[in-house]
Design a protein around this motif. Structure first.
Motif, PDB file in Angstrom:
ATOM      1  N   PRO A   1      -7.254   8.244  15.569  1.00  0.00           N
ATOM      2  CA  PRO A   1      -7.157   7.089  16.472  1.00  0.00           C
ATOM      3  C   PRO A   1      -5.796   6.398  16.310  1.00  0.00           C
ATOM      4  CG  PRO A   1      -9.192   7.017  15.206  1.00  0.00           C
ATOM      5  CD  PRO A   1      -8.363   8.121  14.626  1.00  0.00           C
ATOM      6  N   PRO A   2      -5.206   5.959  17.426  1.00  0.00           N
ATOM      7  CA  PRO A   2      -3.895   5.294  17.345  1.00  0.00           C
ATOM      8  C   PRO A   2      -3.851   4.119  16.372  1.00  0.00           C
ATOM      9  CG  PRO A   2      -4.429   5.789  19.613  1.00  0.00           C
ATOM     10  CD  PRO A   2      -5.664   6.111  18.798  1.00  0.00           C
ATOM     11  N   SER A   3      -4.921   3.357  16.293  1.00  0.00           N
ATOM     12  CA  SER A   3      -4.916   2.210  15.373  1.00  0.00           C
ATOM     13  C   SER A   3      -4.839   2.672  13.919  1.00  0.00           C
ATOM     14  CB  SER A   3      -6.144   1.337  15.593  1.00  0.00           C
ATOM     15  OG  SER A   3      -7.330   2.085  15.378  1.00  0.00           O
ATOM     16  N   SER A   4      -5.527   3.747  13.590  1.00  0.00           N
ATOM     17  CA  SER A   4      -5.460   4.290  12.224  1.00  0.00           C
ATOM     18  C   SER A   4      -4.073   4.838  11.938  1.00  0.00           C
ATOM     19  CB  SER A   4      -6.492   5.401  12.030  1.00  0.00           C
ATOM     20  OG  SER A   4      -7.788   4.894  12.138  1.00  0.00           O
ATOM     21  N   LEU A   5      -3.509   5.549  12.910  1.00  0.00           N
ATOM     22  CA  LEU A   5      -2.175   6.100  12.717  1.00  0.00           C
ATOM     23  C   LEU A   5      -1.155   4.986  12.521  1.00  0.00           C
ATOM     24  CD1 LEU A   5      -0.276   8.520  12.576  1.00  0.00           C
ATOM     25  CD2 LEU A   5       0.099   8.198  15.024  1.00  0.00           C
ATOM     26  N   SER A   6      -1.279   3.937  13.301  1.00  0.00           N
ATOM     27  CA  SER A   6      -0.353   2.815  13.183  1.00  0.00           C
ATOM     28  C   SER A   6      -0.360   2.241  11.769  1.00  0.00           C
ATOM     29  CB  SER A   6      -0.714   1.731  14.200  1.00  0.00           C
ATOM     30  OG  SER A   6       0.121   0.624  14.067  1.00  0.00           O
ATOM     31  N   THR A   7      -1.536   2.052  11.232  1.00  0.00           N
ATOM     32  CA  THR A   7      -1.663   1.536   9.864  1.00  0.00           C
ATOM     33  C   THR A   7      -1.076   2.521   8.866  1.00  0.00           C
ATOM     34  OG1 THR A   7      -3.637   0.283  10.435  1.00  0.00           O
ATOM     35  CG2 THR A   7      -3.296   0.767   8.094  1.00  0.00           C
ATOM     36  N   ASN A   8      -1.385   3.797   9.048  1.00  0.00           N
ATOM     37  CA  ASN A   8      -0.871   4.810   8.129  1.00  0.00           C
ATOM     38  C   ASN A   8       0.654   4.891   8.170  1.00  0.00           C
ATOM     39  OD1 ASN A   8      -3.383   5.544   7.137  1.00  0.00           O
ATOM     40  ND2 ASN A   8      -3.697   7.089   8.701  1.00  0.00           N
ATOM     41  N   LEU A   9       1.232   4.838   9.362  1.00  0.00           N
ATOM     42  CA  LEU A   9       2.688   4.883   9.478  1.00  0.00           C
ATOM     43  C   LEU A   9       3.335   3.635   8.875  1.00  0.00           C
ATOM     44  CD1 LEU A   9       3.186   6.424  13.037  1.00  0.00           C
ATOM     45  CD2 LEU A   9       3.522   7.539  10.817  1.00  0.00           C
ATOM     46  N   MET A  10       2.675   2.501   9.030  1.00  0.00           N
ATOM     47  CA  MET A  10       3.201   1.267   8.439  1.00  0.00           C
ATOM     48  C   MET A  10       3.254   1.388   6.917  1.00  0.00           C
ATOM     49  SD  MET A  10       1.627  -2.580   8.324  1.00  0.00           S
ATOM     50  CE  MET A  10       0.276  -1.958   7.343  1.00  0.00           C
ATOM     51  N   LEU A  11       2.205   1.925   6.320  1.00  0.00           N
ATOM     52  CA  LEU A  11       2.172   2.075   4.870  1.00  0.00           C
ATOM     53  C   LEU A  11       3.196   3.105   4.395  1.00  0.00           C
ATOM     54  CD1 LEU A  11      -1.668   1.848   4.400  1.00  0.00           C
ATOM     55  CD2 LEU A  11       0.024   0.196   3.619  1.00  0.00           C
ATOM     56  N   LEU A  12       3.378   4.183   5.148  1.00  0.00           N
ATOM     57  CA  LEU A  12       4.411   5.168   4.800  1.00  0.00           C
ATOM     58  C   LEU A  12       5.801   4.559   4.927  1.00  0.00           C
ATOM     59  CD1 LEU A  12       2.941   8.349   6.520  1.00  0.00           C
ATOM     60  CD2 LEU A  12       3.137   7.945   4.055  1.00  0.00           C
ATOM     61  N   SER A  13       5.982   3.735   5.934  1.00  0.00           N
ATOM     62  CA  SER A  13       7.265   3.062   6.125  1.00  0.00           C
ATOM     63  C   SER A  13       7.532   2.067   5.003  1.00  0.00           C
ATOM     64  CB  SER A  13       7.282   2.350   7.480  1.00  0.00           C
ATOM     65  OG  SER A  13       8.478   1.671   7.663  1.00  0.00           O
ATOM     66  N   ASN A  14       6.517   1.311   4.613  1.00  0.00           N
ATOM     67  CA  ASN A  14       6.663   0.351   3.504  1.00  0.00           C
ATOM     68  C   ASN A  14       7.026   1.059   2.198  1.00  0.00           C
ATOM     69  OD1 ASN A  14       6.058  -1.762   5.188  1.00  0.00           O
ATOM     70  ND2 ASN A  14       3.939  -1.944   4.530  1.00  0.00           N
ATOM     71  N   ALA A  15       6.601   2.314   2.065  1.00  0.00           N
ATOM     72  CA  ALA A  15       6.923   3.094   0.876  1.00  0.00           C
ATOM     73  C   ALA A  15       8.255   3.827   1.030  1.00  0.00           C
ATOM     74  CB  ALA A  15       5.802   4.093   0.593  1.00  0.00           C
TER      75      ALA A  15
ATOM     76  N   GLN B   1       9.303   2.765  -7.334  1.00  0.00           N
ATOM     77  CA  GLN B   1       9.405   3.453  -6.043  1.00  0.00           C
ATOM     78  C   GLN B   1       8.497   4.675  -6.020  1.00  0.00           C
ATOM     79  OE1 GLN B   1      13.661   4.025  -6.310  1.00  0.00           O
ATOM     80  NE2 GLN B   1      13.950   2.849  -4.421  1.00  0.00           N
ATOM     81  N   ALA B   2       8.473   5.425  -7.104  1.00  0.00           N
ATOM     82  CA  ALA B   2       7.633   6.622  -7.182  1.00  0.00           C
ATOM     83  C   ALA B   2       6.158   6.260  -7.072  1.00  0.00           C
ATOM     84  CB  ALA B   2       7.904   7.367  -8.487  1.00  0.00           C
ATOM     85  N   ILE B   3       5.749   5.213  -7.759  1.00  0.00           N
ATOM     86  CA  ILE B   3       4.347   4.781  -7.701  1.00  0.00           C
ATOM     87  C   ILE B   3       3.980   4.351  -6.287  1.00  0.00           C
ATOM     88  CG2 ILE B   3       2.731   2.987  -8.484  1.00  0.00           C
ATOM     89  CD1 ILE B   3       4.223   3.178 -11.232  1.00  0.00           C
ATOM     90  N   CYS B   4       4.860   3.632  -5.625  1.00  0.00           N
ATOM     91  CA  CYS B   4       4.620   3.190  -4.246  1.00  0.00           C
ATOM     92  C   CYS B   4       4.499   4.393  -3.315  1.00  0.00           C
ATOM     93  CB  CYS B   4       5.743   2.261  -3.807  1.00  0.00           C
ATOM     94  SG  CYS B   4       5.484   1.514  -2.198  1.00  0.00           S
ATOM     95  N   ALA B   5       5.396   5.367  -3.453  1.00  0.00           N
ATOM     96  CA  ALA B   5       5.368   6.557  -2.609  1.00  0.00           C
ATOM     97  C   ALA B   5       4.107   7.376  -2.858  1.00  0.00           C
ATOM     98  CB  ALA B   5       6.611   7.406  -2.854  1.00  0.00           C
ATOM     99  N   LEU B   6       3.769   7.578  -4.120  1.00  0.00           N
ATOM    100  CA  LEU B   6       2.567   8.356  -4.436  1.00  0.00           C
ATOM    101  C   LEU B   6       1.302   7.648  -3.966  1.00  0.00           C
ATOM    102  CD1 LEU B   6       3.589   9.647  -7.964  1.00  0.00           C
ATOM    103  CD2 LEU B   6       3.379  11.003  -5.861  1.00  0.00           C
ATOM    104  N   SER B   7       1.284   6.333  -4.066  1.00  0.00           N
ATOM    105  CA  SER B   7       0.131   5.572  -3.571  1.00  0.00           C
ATOM    106  C   SER B   7      -0.026   5.734  -2.066  1.00  0.00           C
ATOM    107  CB  SER B   7       0.274   4.093  -3.911  1.00  0.00           C
ATOM    108  OG  SER B   7       0.208   3.886  -5.288  1.00  0.00           O
ATOM    109  N   ALA B   8       1.093   5.708  -1.359  1.00  0.00           N
ATOM    110  CA  ALA B   8       1.039   5.860   0.091  1.00  0.00           C
ATOM    111  C   ALA B   8       0.545   7.250   0.485  1.00  0.00           C
ATOM    112  CB  ALA B   8       2.422   5.610   0.697  1.00  0.00           C
ATOM    113  N   LEU B   9       0.885   8.256  -0.293  1.00  0.00           N
ATOM    114  CA  LEU B   9       0.490   9.627   0.024  1.00  0.00           C
ATOM    115  C   LEU B   9      -0.913   9.974  -0.463  1.00  0.00           C
ATOM    116  CD1 LEU B   9       3.848  11.415  -0.748  1.00  0.00           C
ATOM    117  CD2 LEU B   9       2.852  10.977   1.509  1.00  0.00           C
ATOM    118  N   ALA B  10      -1.534   9.080  -1.213  1.00  0.00           N
ATOM    119  CA  ALA B  10      -2.849   9.343  -1.792  1.00  0.00           C
ATOM    120  C   ALA B  10      -3.982   9.038  -0.812  1.00  0.00           C
ATOM    121  CB  ALA B  10      -3.020   8.553  -3.080  1.00  0.00           C
ATOM    122  N   HIS B  11      -3.791   9.430   0.421  1.00  0.00           N
ATOM    123  CA  HIS B  11      -4.794   9.244   1.471  1.00  0.00           C
ATOM    124  C   HIS B  11      -4.648  10.411   2.435  1.00  0.00           C
ATOM    125  CE1 HIS B  11      -6.248   7.741   5.354  1.00  0.00           C
ATOM    126  NE2 HIS B  11      -7.081   7.004   4.629  1.00  0.00           N
TER     127      HIS B  11
END
Length: 65
Positions: free
Chosen positions: A45-59, A5-15
């Protein structure tokens, strides 16, 4: 928090964009913020935010409602 879980969270925040969105949402608190407002405040851009939020949600760092 388990290692996987920690690796997934840190990976998501590494952008930059995802980290900025996460920081903004932490500052706003539990009431959250609409995606359009997040995009506007971060000048993203909304499309970039959508992708970023999806990855944060997956983490499991953010949730939607």
């Amino acid at each position: 928090m388990k290692s996987k879980q920690a690796i997934c969270a840190l990976s998501a925040l590494a952008h930059d964009g995802r980290f900025a969105a996460f920081r903004l949402l932490v500052k706003v608190g539990p009431d959250g913020m609409a995606a359009g407002e997040i995009a506007h405040r971060l000048k993203m851009p909304p499309s970039s935010l959508s992708t970023n939020l999806m990855l944060l949600s997956n983490a499991a760092l953010v949730t939607s409602r």
